[in-house]
Write a protein that holds these residues in place. Structure first.
Motif, short mmCIF file in Angstrom:
data_model
loop_
_atom_site.label_atom_id
_atom_site.label_comp_id
_atom_site.label_asym_id
_atom_site.label_seq_id
_atom_site.Cartn_x
_atom_site.Cartn_y
_atom_site.Cartn_z
N LEU A 20 24.12 56.56 63.61
CA LEU A 20 22.08 56.45 64.34
C LEU A 20 21.93 56.79 62.87
O LEU A 20 21.85 57.18 61.96
CB LEU A 20 22.57 57.67 65.71
CG LEU A 20 22.81 57.13 66.44
CD1 LEU A 20 22.97 58.98 66.95
CD2 LEU A 20 22.61 56.29 67.24
N SER A 22 19.15 58.66 63.06
CA SER A 22 19.28 60.06 62.67
C SER A 22 20.07 60.48 61.50
O SER A 22 19.89 61.14 60.91
CB SER A 22 19.21 61.12 63.94
OG SER A 22 20.11 60.44 64.33
N THR A 147 14.78 60.90 63.49
CA THR A 147 14.81 59.53 63.17
C THR A 147 12.91 59.22 63.26
O THR A 147 12.22 58.91 62.60
CB THR A 147 14.69 58.77 64.82
OG1 THR A 147 16.62 59.34 64.65
CG2 THR A 147 14.10 57.66 64.88
N GLU A 185 16.18 56.23 70.17
CA GLU A 185 17.75 56.83 69.86
C GLU A 185 18.08 57.64 71.63
O GLU A 185 19.01 57.40 70.78
CB GLU A 185 17.76 57.12 68.73
CG GLU A 185 18.82 58.09 68.52
CD GLU A 185 18.64 58.25 66.78
OE1 GLU A 185 18.56 57.37 65.71
OE2 GLU A 185 19.63 59.74 66.47
N PRO A 191 19.22 51.45 66.53
CA PRO A 191 18.37 51.26 65.41
C PRO A 191 17.21 49.90 65.49
O PRO A 191 15.91 49.84 65.12
CB PRO A 191 19.48 51.32 64.21
CG PRO A 191 20.66 51.31 64.76
CD PRO A 191 20.77 50.84 66.39
N ALA A 194 14.94 50.59 67.83
CA ALA A 194 14.38 51.98 67.79
C ALA A 194 13.18 50.78 66.76
O ALA A 194 11.96 51.30 66.94
CB ALA A 194 15.20 52.64 67.13
#
Ligand code: SF4
Lengths: 293, 220
Positions: A20, A22, A147, A185, A191, A194
């Motif tokens: 991810l 993050s 994120t 997310e 991704p 996002a």
């Protein structure tokens, strides 16, 4: 060190590592701060605690700010939304939470600048409302904040996060873009989605000026946070539906930088134009500074 | 590139990172420079600090800093009352200083023991500050590092004496600046270090005969 400068780099790192966004940002911070994952995570968890407390405090407060311009709207909206309303409960919560945190800020309460104090209600508004709707655990919100921070880092690199430099698109626009990516997310989006959400949100705030009445972080700031939080949800949901921004994320950021540079200084936090110079804005300013002298 | 917590953060008391959080840090660093609890303070606010300071609680924030509070301390809104309860007299005026950052304040303090210090500093955005003058000397101090400041006789060997103390205490100097108003009179030196500077090291430096005043400012 995880190196990234653009959103494209960031998505590339996430895709290569099959992780991810993050995760990429957490690794970046661990390396940059030369600490460990645990302490970096704890620090962000602490930020979330402060955000939640600000929501709790602001939700029930009827106090007004020193200027008298803001305060009590979160409670008023919450009372109204209990019984009726056009919007669904996620949207209403985003509005209420964002107002609550921004009012706590205006009333000298404790908040997390995210990215600034003026835009501090947008992330808690959007993320906390979304987390309730999605029933995600606390870890997901903390990860979402990383994120969001990653998006903020990139905007800060290529544009700005200061109203004095780029107008409100740099503060509330950035906050909304950061929140949009985080919500994607949290909802299990990719991704790339996002990034699309980030681009969609920022695009919608391009050109937004900073013209606060009497130079205070109150009008239009507090209510703008409510709009910013809702807009983040709209952008996230568009992206989750697979809708793309025609202009890619990094180009939108570049455009916001260009627009910020073209914006006259009178509309960049100096309160020399716009809402601040309306008859009512000037009247409020005169009243405040009159008693100040 | 910046760090994650420059973007999500700082945790602070609102409403403004520059007018409230930064102002608290200015008050706090001024107190640290004085080296003791101030009893009488004159604060001169310039530019945007003077103009929008009241609505942003800049006065309360500076008072809170002078009380030693951090920028996330929930006592900031009550700081003016707390200061007067603690016997600290603080006066605020507006003053236009030419060619300085719009968010600038000059804080003139008299401490409990009668010690005096004057600090000019600016809040430069996002809660960051820079101290630009101490007792009339031009400086550049951010408060992000442990800092040792000396006002000492401007003659050969004094600077070396001070740095020797730090070397003995195994403190690595990251930045160092020396300035003076006139040759052979008094000079001011600022040493910033990544590591904490111990009170022990400070005491040794303060007792060097050629050092007239030593100040220890820890990151705030
Ligand atoms: S209008 Fe200006 S002060 Fe208010 S939130 Fe936007 S950028 Fe910040």
């Amino acid at each position: 060190m995880e190196r990234f400068s653009t959103f494209m780099d960031l998505v590339g790192l996430a895709n290569n590592g099959q992780c991810l966004l993050s995760e990429v940002i957490i690794n970046y911070e661990v390396q940059k701060s030369r600490t460990n994952r645990e302490s970096v995570w704890q620090q962000m968890d602490q930020c979330l605690t402060v955000m939640i407390k600000a929501v709790e405090k602001g939700k029930d407060s009827q106090e007004k700010s020193v200027s008298g311009m803001v305060g009590g709207d979160a409670k008023q909206f919450g009372d109204y939304a209990k019984a009726k309303g056009l919007l669904g409960s996620v949207t209403q919560k985003a509005i209420q939470y964002a107002l609550a945190v921004s009012e706590v800020n205006a009333l000298m309460g404790r908040i997390v600048a995210s990215p600034t104090a003026g835009s501090c209600g947008i992330l808690p508004g959007a993320l906390l409302a979304a987390s309730e709707a999605l029933s995600v655990p606390r870890e997901k919100i903390v990860a979402g904040l990383f994120t969001a921070a990653g998006v903020g880092l990139i905007i800060n690199e290529h544009a700005s996060l200061a109203g004095a430099a780029g107008g409100c698109q740099a503060e509330c626009g950035a906050a909304s873009a950061m929140a949009a990516a985080a919500v994607v997310e949290m909802a299990g989006g990719t991704p790339d989605q996002a990034g699309q959400a980030m681009a969609l949100a920022l695009k919608n705030m391009l050109g937004l000026v900073c013209d606060p009445v009497a130079g205070l972080v109150e009008v239009p700031c507090v209510k703008r946070n409510a709009f910013g939080a809702v807009q983040a949800l709209v952008a996230a949901e568009l992206a989750l539906a697979g809708i793309k921004s025609v202009i890619p994320p990094d180009e939108v950021i570049a455009a916001s930088y260009e627009i910020g540079c073209l914006m006259p200084p009178s509309l960049r936090e100096t309160s020399d134009a716009g809402l601040a110079k309306t008859p009512t804005g000037q009247e409020i300013e005169a009243k405040l500074f009159g008693e100040n002298k | 590139m910046k760090g994650v917590f420059d973007i999500i953060g700082p945790i602070m008391i609102g409403p403004s990172s520059s007018h409230t959080a930064g102002a608290t840090r200015l008050g706090k660093i001024a107190r640290a420079i004085l080296g003791e609890e101030p009893s009488q303070v004159m604060v001169r606010l310039h530019g945007s600090f003077a103009k929008t300071g009241r609505g942003h609680g800049t006065d309360k924030a500076i008072a809170a800093g002078l009380l030693g509070f951090s920028s996330d301390d929930e006592r900031i809104p009550a700081a003016l009352t707390l200061a007067s309860a603690a016997g600290m007299k603080i006066e605020f005026t507006r003053r236009d200083f030419a060619n300085v950052h719009p968010n600038t304040a000059v804080i003139e303090m008299v401490g409990k023991s009668g010690r005096k210090a004057s600090v000019m500093g600016s809040s430069i955005g996002g809660g960051s500050i820079v101290v630009t003058q101490i007792n009339g000397y031009q400086v550049e101090l951010t408060g992000e590092y442990a800092t040792l400041i000396t006002i000492h006789e401007d003659r050969p060997g004094v600077v070396a004496l001070v740095t020797q103390v730090l070397a003995q205490e195994k403190i690595n100097v990251a930045f160092m600046r020396v300035s003076r108003q006139e040759r052979g009179a008094e000079a001011l030196m600022i040493l910033e270090s990544d590591e904490p500077i111990s009170h022990q090291a400070y005491d040794i430096v303060a007792n060097i005969p050629a050092v007239k005043v030593a100040m220890l400012v820890l990151p705030c």
